[in-house]
Design an enzyme around this catalytic site. Structure first.
Site, PDB file in Angstrom:
ATOM      1  N   ASP A  62       0.832  -1.200   0.000  1.00 23.22           N
ATOM      2  CA  ASP A  62       0.000   0.000   0.000  1.00 23.22           C
ATOM      3  C   ASP A  62       0.867   1.250   0.000  1.00 23.22           C
ATOM      4  O   ASP A  62       0.560   2.236  -0.645  1.00 23.22           O
ATOM      5  CB  ASP A  62      -0.916   0.020   1.230  1.00 23.22           C
ATOM      6  CG  ASP A  62      -2.100  -0.910   1.046  1.00 23.22           C
ATOM      7  OD1 ASP A  62      -2.164  -1.575  -0.018  1.00 23.22           O
ATOM      8  OD2 ASP A  62      -2.944  -0.986   1.948  1.00 23.22           O
TER       9      ASP A  62
ATOM     10  N   LYS B 110      -3.739  -8.854  22.391  1.00 19.42           N
ATOM     11  CA  LYS B 110      -3.765  -8.013  21.195  1.00 19.42           C
ATOM     12  C   LYS B 110      -4.141  -8.906  20.019  1.00 19.42           C
ATOM     13  O   LYS B 110      -3.332  -9.674  19.524  1.00 19.42           O
ATOM     14  CB  LYS B 110      -2.405  -7.359  20.961  1.00 19.42           C
ATOM     15  CG  LYS B 110      -2.411  -6.398  19.797  1.00 19.42           C
ATOM     16  CD  LYS B 110      -1.112  -5.614  19.744  1.00 19.42           C
ATOM     17  CE  LYS B 110      -1.132  -4.505  18.709  1.00 19.42           C
ATOM     18  NZ  LYS B 110      -1.491  -4.907  17.377  1.00 19.42           N
TER      19      LYS B 110
ATOM     20  N   LYS C  86      -3.732  -1.000  29.163  1.00 16.05           N
ATOM     21  CA  LYS C  86      -4.451   0.280  29.162  1.00 16.05           C
ATOM     22  C   LYS C  86      -4.633   0.753  30.599  1.00 16.05           C
ATOM     23  O   LYS C  86      -4.991  -0.064  31.466  1.00 16.05           O
ATOM     24  CB  LYS C  86      -5.838   0.130  28.532  1.00 16.05           C
ATOM     25  CG  LYS C  86      -5.814  -0.311  27.075  1.00 16.05           C
ATOM     26  CD  LYS C  86      -7.220  -0.597  26.557  1.00 16.05           C
ATOM     27  CE  LYS C  86      -7.135  -1.222  25.177  1.00 16.05           C
ATOM     28  NZ  LYS C  86      -8.418  -1.740  24.719  1.00 16.05           N
TER      29      LYS C  86
ATOM     30  N   LYS D 197       4.539  -6.337  22.336  1.00 15.99           N
ATOM     31  CA  LYS D 197       4.515  -7.329  21.259  1.00 15.99           C
ATOM     32  C   LYS D 197       5.307  -8.581  21.633  1.00 15.99           C
ATOM     33  O   LYS D 197       6.341  -8.496  22.286  1.00 15.99           O
ATOM     34  CB  LYS D 197       5.136  -6.728  19.979  1.00 15.99           C
ATOM     35  CG  LYS D 197       4.418  -5.494  19.470  1.00 15.99           C
ATOM     36  CD  LYS D 197       3.106  -5.812  18.799  1.00 15.99           C
ATOM     37  CE  LYS D 197       3.292  -6.166  17.365  1.00 15.99           C
ATOM     38  NZ  LYS D 197       3.186  -5.096  16.418  1.00 15.99           N
TER      39      LYS D 197
ATOM     40  N   CYS E 190      -2.298 -20.598 -19.525  1.00 18.34           N
ATOM     41  CA  CYS E 190      -1.822 -21.208 -18.278  1.00 18.34           C
ATOM     42  C   CYS E 190      -3.024 -21.426 -17.364  1.00 18.34           C
ATOM     43  O   CYS E 190      -3.720 -20.478 -17.024  1.00 18.34           O
ATOM     44  CB  CYS E 190      -0.800 -20.287 -17.612  1.00 18.34           C
ATOM     45  SG  CYS E 190      -0.385 -20.791 -15.926  1.00 18.34           S
TER      46      CYS E 190
HETATM   47  S1  IVH Z   1      -7.120  -0.539  21.806  1.00 18.40           S
HETATM   48  C1  IVH Z   1      -5.932   4.053  20.332  1.00 18.40           C
HETATM   49  N1  IVH Z   1      -7.219  -3.093  22.340  1.00 18.40           N
HETATM   50  O1  IVH Z   1      -4.078  -3.077  17.793  1.00 18.40           O
HETATM   51  C2  IVH Z   1      -5.929   2.636  19.887  1.00 18.40           C
HETATM   52  N2  IVH Z   1      -6.388  -2.449  20.218  1.00 18.40           N
HETATM   53  O2  IVH Z   1      -1.906  -0.848  17.500  1.00 18.40           O
HETATM   54  C3  IVH Z   1      -6.869   1.806  20.697  1.00 18.40           C
HETATM   55  N3  IVH Z   1      -5.816  -4.355  18.766  1.00 18.40           N
HETATM   56  O3  IVH Z   1      -5.584  -0.699  15.745  1.00 18.40           O
HETATM   57  C4  IVH Z   1      -6.771   0.388  20.369  1.00 18.40           C
HETATM   58  N4  IVH Z   1      -6.371  -5.938  20.182  1.00 18.40           N
HETATM   59  O4  IVH Z   1      -6.435  -3.094  15.610  1.00 18.40           O
HETATM   60  C5  IVH Z   1      -6.882  -2.167  21.423  1.00 18.40           C
HETATM   61  N5  IVH Z   1      -7.416  -5.292  22.971  1.00 18.40           N
HETATM   62  C6  IVH Z   1      -7.094  -4.393  22.069  1.00 18.40           C
HETATM   63  C7  IVH Z   1      -6.595  -4.746  20.804  1.00 18.40           C
HETATM   64  C8  IVH Z   1      -6.249  -3.743  19.900  1.00 18.40           C
HETATM   65  C9  IVH Z   1      -5.906  -5.671  18.973  1.00 18.40           C
HETATM   66  C10 IVH Z   1      -5.293  -3.732  17.544  1.00 18.40           C
HETATM   67  C11 IVH Z   1      -6.201  -2.686  16.945  1.00 18.40           C
HETATM   68  C12 IVH Z   1      -5.425  -1.427  16.939  1.00 18.40           C
HETATM   69  C13 IVH Z   1      -4.014  -1.892  17.067  1.00 18.40           C
HETATM   70  C14 IVH Z   1      -3.240  -0.854  17.849  1.00 18.40           C
END
Ligand code: IVH
Length: 697
Positions: free
Chosen positions: A44, A127, A301, A325, A450
């Protein structure tokens, strides 16, 4: 990629014209791969870079903006299928942490910012490795769903999201805000992913590299009935726009989301302080192999939402959260063989067959080797012991060879095949970009012949800007190819032979069959440029096809010339090269295509079914035929476009800049530097009236 291009400020006008033409074709080709074939050839970011470059050049040379400029297609192509949706609150991302120290520092930063001595409570959530989605509810009813997009504007996927069983169409319980954007991750579980790929493979369709790609592909289906058949799942973990607050902590918010009918990750927990963060990570890492879906880390969080509010955001990420990560997981195994797979666009991908080994809880038997250059770079040979890595994705990679373990005597380096494994024994060619730069991709030149590429080629053939055959979409084509009714374009025009069988097919009645055949018959007479474009020869996009059609005039002349170009007849090559904006990449692609017997046969068979119209050839018997003309200043009796079209009809070439090659400069009021250059170079200058008198307008 291409060598570093000249900066836009340094481009001459002639270079800008050439580059805009190249970019138009290149971007159009990528659009086809992305939108119609779901098989993008570039990232992209690279695609965006092409678009950006196009826009920058257009900004500097607005008078050179092409009628078919990719800028006009932004809305039409990229978002033709899904309308843009502006998020009520942007969807940002999280910063990453990679170590225990990073996590401890995150906690310290939070406390410093809030000036706290006490321990802070956090949520630790898996995550999920899917794609984020924002779902808007008004009065408890799902009204809109959007992908993340660039964070500010996403794509409207309401119809598709509404098919996901784990997403409530109506919120349950009570206490939800009047308006709320619920956010979370759309994903596919391991079992669902495996079943989906198995079914795709059995049907001879494209398989997905990993669950995340499969989820993304499933969510972006044009036909929501297809999405409905994909077992997509959803975890809610956040929100965007809110009409009023609904919780005081993240933990409470998760519980509320659950009570309204969403799934929330059961592995999430509330922890205290830095030690709690580290323990949660260790626990999640241990649970990871048993989860049944992909996670690529843990999200921390700050639990209290008033504290989140105070912490706020730095640029694109919140201060109140971070993603810890997982490291890539590695293992050692032996490379048993290298197989070659042919993708839908003919790209040959080497696949490593491995002695099965467990990496991060998953048994791995295959790894991608990407391309020939990668094999060379790794110097990997059959029999080698290799280090495998699995990072989030399910398709693992070979990171390196363990040289001490190479068998004796040494195995020979891998020789990339020179012919396609598709039985046609067609030559494998290195792919080039439209500007002629070699890429790492090798392709089968078998095109329609093909079996791996047939469907993609046929889809291009019937597409709107090629033959534009109504009633013959991907679904119908796939079915007809499977039944053996269509193998090449000419077969489309012989489909009526299967009329009776078609009438007996479910979903077809008298009317739809009649419409289909009318759609086909309507294209039995076709413009030469559409014919040429429809063949799907690499680098011969719409623009180039028009130039070639005008240059050759008739299908007979075109085919005769192509035979000669394939044989590298110098005169024919020169004739093609002399055509406006045509260069080495087009010549090579045309030569490679027409050098293959089966392509020539397929084109001939198609021609025999059709009446290909003559293209308007530029005139050679007018006062301006063959001359290069530049219009400058204000034209008062006609528009620039009219002037250009008229000049071209009369066989002149219209250029944007004055050089030694210019024959005539038509200067209107306000003419500036171009007029000056023309006078300096001693080029014939005339007024608009004089021009009109000459061309007999
Ligand atoms: S909170 C302000 N919670 O990770 C961003 N994100 O790098 C708030 N993701 O775009 C995101 N599991 O696609 C949050 N438990 C979770 C998550 C999560 C996966 C992904 C999500 C986000 C990216 C952030």
């Amino acid at each position: 990629m291409v060598a570093a291009p000249k900066s836009v400020e340094q481009l001459t006008e002639a270079e800008a014209v050439a580059e805009l033409t190249r970019l138009a074709d290149e971007i159009a080709a990528h659009d086809i791969r992305y939108f119609q074939e779901d098989a993008p050839a570039i990232s992209d970011a690279d695609y965006d870079a092409l678009k950006r470059r196009n826009t920058e050049i257009e900004a500097r040379f607005p008078h050179l903006i092409r009628e078919n400029s990719p800028s006009f297609r932004v809305g039409a192509t990229r978002a033709e299928q899904f309308a843009p949706v502006e998020h009520g609150v942007p969807m940002l991302s999280l910063d990453n942490a990679f170590s225990d120290e990073d996590a401890v520092e995150f906690d310290a930063r939070v406390r410093r910012f809030l000036k706290l001595e006490e321990e802070v409570a956090y949520t630790a959530e898996p995550k999920i490795d899917g794609l984020s989605c924002s779902i808007r509810y008004e009065n408890g009813v799902l009204v809109q769903a959007a992908t993340r997009g660039d964070g500010r504007v996403g794509e409207d996927v309401t119809a598709n999201v509404s098919t996901i069983g784990e997403i409530p169409r109506r919120l349950k319980g009570s206490g939800w805000p009047e308006t709320i954007e619920v956010r979370g991750e759309v994903y596919l579980g391991h079992a669902e992913f495996a079943a989906l790929n198995e079914a795709a493979e059995a049907a001879g369709q494209k398989t997905y590299a990993n669950p995340r790609n499969a989820a993304a592909g499933s969510l972006r289906q044009i036909d929501s009935k297809v999405t409905a058949q994909r077992p997509l799942r959803f975890f809610a973990y956040a929100w965007g726009l809110l009409s009023e607050p609904f919780a005081e902590t993240q933990w409470e918010a998760l519980a509320k989301l659950k009570s309204w009918g969403f799934q929330v990750t059961p592995q999430s927990e509330r922890v205290q302080g830095a030690k709690g963060l580290l323990d949660a990570y260790a626990r999640m890492e241990a649970e990871r192999p048993k989860l049944g879906f992909d996670i690529d880390g843990v999200v921390y969080k700050v639990d209290r939402l008033d504290w989140q509010q105070r912490l706020g955001f730095v640029s694109r990420a919140p201060r109140w959260g971070i993603a810890r990560k997982f490291p890539a997981q590695q293992a050692r195994t032996v490379l048993e063989a290298i197989d070659i797979q042919v993708g839908r666009t003919g790209a040959l991908t080497p696949v490593a067959r491995l002695t099965p080994v467990t990496v991060g809880g998953v048994v791995v038997t295959n790894a991608t080797l990407h391309n020939a250059d990668e094999i060379e770079r790794l110097d990997v040979r059959v029999g080698d012991t290799v280090i495998l890595q699995r990072a989030g994705d399910v398709i693992p990679q070979i990171v390196r060879v363990v040289p001490e373990e190479r068998p004796k005597p040494e195995p020979a380096p891998f020789e990339f095949p020179h012919v396609c494994p598709c039985d046609l024994k067609t030559e494998v060619v290195r792919e080039t970009t439209a500007s002629g730069a070699e890429t790492v991709v090798r392709r089968c030149s078998g095109e329609f012949a093909c079996p791996f590429q047939r469907l993609a080629h046929l889809r291009h053939f019937v597409s709107r800007r090629a033959f534009d055959i109504e009633g013959l979409g991907e679904k119908q084509l796939t079915a007809f190819v499977e039944r053996g009714w269509i193998a090449e374009p000419a077969d489309i025009f012989r489909l009526h032979a299967h009329r009776d069988e078609l009438l007996e097919t479910e979903g077809y009645g008298e009317t739809s069959v009649k419409n289909l055949f009318e759609g086909i018959e309507a294209r039995r007479t076709i413009a030469l440029d559409r014919f040429i474009y429809g063949l799907g020869i690499r680098h011969i996009g719409e623009t180039t096809a028009v130039v070639m059609a005008r240059g050759y005039g008739t299908i007979e002349a075109f085919l005769e010339a192509m035979d000669k170009v394939a044989a590298r007849d110098p005169e024919a090559v020169e004739e093609l090269d002399a055509m406006d904006q045509i260069g080495g990449a087009v010549i090579d692609a045309a030569a490679a295509y027409f050098a293959e017997d089966h392509n020539r046969r397929i084109v001939q068979a198609l021609k025999d079914e059709l009446q290909v119209q003559e293209a308007e050839k530029p005139k050679t018997d007018t006062a301006v035929a063959g001359k290069t003309v530049v219009f400058t200043g204000t034209l008062e009796r006609m528009t620039r476009d009219e002037a250009k079209a008229q000049a071209e009809r009369l066989g002149a070439k219209v250029s944007g800049s004055v050089s030694k090659k210019t024959d005539i400069v038509v200067a209107g009021p306000g003419a500036g530097s171009k007029l000056k250059t023309a006078t300096e170079l001693g080029i014939q200058v005339m007024t608009e009236d004089e021009w009109i008198a000459m061309v007999g307008g």
